[in-house]
Design an enzyme around this catalytic site. Sequence first.
Site, short mmCIF file in Angstrom:
data_model
loop_
_atom_site.label_atom_id
_atom_site.label_comp_id
_atom_site.label_asym_id
_atom_site.label_seq_id
_atom_site.Cartn_x
_atom_site.Cartn_y
_atom_site.Cartn_z
N HIS A 200 -3.63 19.10 -9.13
CA HIS A 200 -2.61 19.22 -8.09
C HIS A 200 -2.03 17.84 -7.81
O HIS A 200 -2.77 16.86 -7.70
CB HIS A 200 -3.25 19.82 -6.84
CG HIS A 200 -2.33 19.86 -5.67
ND1 HIS A 200 -1.05 20.35 -5.75
CD2 HIS A 200 -2.51 19.46 -4.37
CE1 HIS A 200 -0.48 20.26 -4.55
NE2 HIS A 200 -1.33 19.71 -3.72
N CYS B 213 -1.81 24.81 -1.16
CA CYS B 213 -1.62 24.05 -2.42
C CYS B 213 -2.50 24.56 -3.56
O CYS B 213 -2.31 24.15 -4.70
CB CYS B 213 -1.88 22.56 -2.18
SG CYS B 213 -0.66 21.81 -1.12
N ASN C 201 4.73 16.23 -3.85
CA ASN C 201 3.85 17.39 -3.74
C ASN C 201 4.69 18.64 -3.46
O ASN C 201 5.21 18.81 -2.35
CB ASN C 201 2.84 17.13 -2.61
CG ASN C 201 1.86 18.28 -2.42
OD1 ASN C 201 2.01 19.36 -3.01
ND2 ASN C 201 0.86 18.07 -1.58
O1 UT7 Z 1 -1.62 18.99 -0.89
C1 UT7 Z 1 -2.42 19.30 0.21
C2 UT7 Z 1 -3.47 18.32 0.37
N1 UT7 Z 1 -2.94 17.09 0.92
C3 UT7 Z 1 -3.33 15.94 0.41
O2 UT7 Z 1 -4.06 15.91 -0.56
C4 UT7 Z 1 -2.94 14.66 1.13
C5 UT7 Z 1 -4.16 13.80 1.31
N2 UT7 Z 1 -3.91 12.57 2.06
C6 UT7 Z 1 -3.12 11.57 1.60
O3 UT7 Z 1 -2.51 11.67 0.55
C7 UT7 Z 1 -3.08 10.29 2.38
O4 UT7 Z 1 -4.08 10.31 3.37
C8 UT7 Z 1 -1.71 10.01 3.05
C9 UT7 Z 1 -0.68 9.70 2.00
C10 UT7 Z 1 -1.28 11.21 3.89
C11 UT7 Z 1 -1.81 8.78 3.96
O5 UT7 Z 1 -2.30 7.66 3.24
P1 UT7 Z 1 -3.53 6.81 3.80
O6 UT7 Z 1 -3.75 5.72 2.86
O7 UT7 Z 1 -4.68 7.76 4.05
O8 UT7 Z 1 -2.94 6.23 5.12
P2 UT7 Z 1 -3.49 6.37 6.61
O9 UT7 Z 1 -3.08 7.67 7.19
O10 UT7 Z 1 -4.92 5.98 6.64
O11 UT7 Z 1 -2.65 5.23 7.30
C12 UT7 Z 1 -2.82 3.83 6.95
C13 UT7 Z 1 -1.77 3.01 7.64
C14 UT7 Z 1 -1.60 3.36 9.11
O12 UT7 Z 1 -1.34 2.18 9.82
P3 UT7 Z 1 -2.50 1.42 10.64
O13 UT7 Z 1 -2.98 2.43 11.65
O14 UT7 Z 1 -3.55 1.07 9.63
O15 UT7 Z 1 -1.78 0.26 11.24
C15 UT7 Z 1 -0.38 4.23 9.13
O16 UT7 Z 1 0.31 4.18 10.35
O17 UT7 Z 1 -0.51 3.25 7.03
C16 UT7 Z 1 0.45 3.60 8.03
N3 UT7 Z 1 1.40 4.51 7.43
C17 UT7 Z 1 2.52 4.09 6.82
N4 UT7 Z 1 3.04 2.86 6.64
C18 UT7 Z 1 4.20 2.76 5.97
C19 UT7 Z 1 1.35 5.86 7.35
N5 UT7 Z 1 2.41 6.32 6.70
C20 UT7 Z 1 3.18 5.25 6.36
C21 UT7 Z 1 4.38 5.08 5.69
N6 UT7 Z 1 4.84 3.82 5.50
N7 UT7 Z 1 5.07 6.11 5.17
#
Ligand code: UT7
Length: 334
Positions: free
Chosen positions: A256, A116, A286
Amino acid sequence: MEKINAVITGVGGYVPDYVLTNDEISKMVDTNDEWIMTRIGVKERHILNEEGLGTSYMARKAAKQLMQRTDSNPDDIDLVIVATSTADYHFPSTASILCDKLGLKNAFAFDLQAACSGFLYVLETGANFIRSGRYKKIIIVGADKMSSMVDYTERATCPIFGDGAAAFMMEPTTEDVGVIDAILRTDGKGLPFLHMKGGGSVCPPSYFTVDNHMHFIYQEGRTVFKYAVSNMSDACAAIAEKNHLTKESITWVIPHQANLRIIDAVANRLELPREKVMVNIEHYGNTSAATLPLCIWDFEDKLKKGDNLIFTAFGAGFTWGAVYVKWGYDGKKQ
Ligand code: UT7
């Protein structure tokens, strides 16, 4: 002798027609529009879903628009650099395919892989070729067909990504505009958190890699998020300080587009008002190496000669940095 610098003289872009909405994604995995909008900030993304078309197709469309808008003759292009993580083939390069499709006769071309952060790296790499004095017209491209490596059964990653491409023309100048400074970094410590497990030389494609979903993006989102915010903020602050830029004299920050919460956190750390931050993640998601030039493609009409722009990105590797550009022309080139 007057010092030669590299100035951006035009932009071209392309996103595929097909729009994948949050409602549609909600039918594919257990998610909903509200979660995607609040946690990521993406409403829709464009997907290249026609069979047999890859990243070079989008790169070619973007570069063709660029050549038309800059009134460029194919014979005058010396170099093409394509930043991509989703090359058409392992080899030859996507840039080489572009040379053929654009009818370039006097250019050499190569791909650059920095995930990225790819477009940040081509900005500085292209600028250095111009600064050498040997090259007069360079096309730099950021292009990615992220849908080719997204697992649409994996809810944590599939809402994030989209497909697209955009390109800049770079030419020499002796005026005080162009790519002024760059702070680029790679630490290699990000491998466990963001990679594709199969298909490379460590783990070549096999039935095993296919059966085990190893040809998709693997991401540990929370860790990547944390490093993205701190490294992008630190790089922007460092390049601003080094070049005596203040909150007032920075015209735009172009971050980004990975997650709206990352963009907001970076803007807050820099104490920059939202009006100075380019954001279009809502419509494209993205697009990896394409996010930065696609922002300029969308916001070109707002730019003026002499505007102070800071581009910043973070990606797999980890790779990150900030590039300071003094914009070279007023408004939108048709
Ligand atoms: O471009 C390259 C660099 N990449 C990035 O910059 C991406 C960086 N990371 C992110 O943008 C975020 O971490 C994500 C968008 C990937 C995830 O968001 P988050 O707020 O960090 O969520 P998480 O992975 O901590 O998950 C929180 C909760 C989980 O449930 P529990 O375990 O708390 O019950 C996940 O299972 O959200 C759940 N979850 C979802 N729920 C509904 C994960 N994806 C989804 C979804 N819909 N699509």
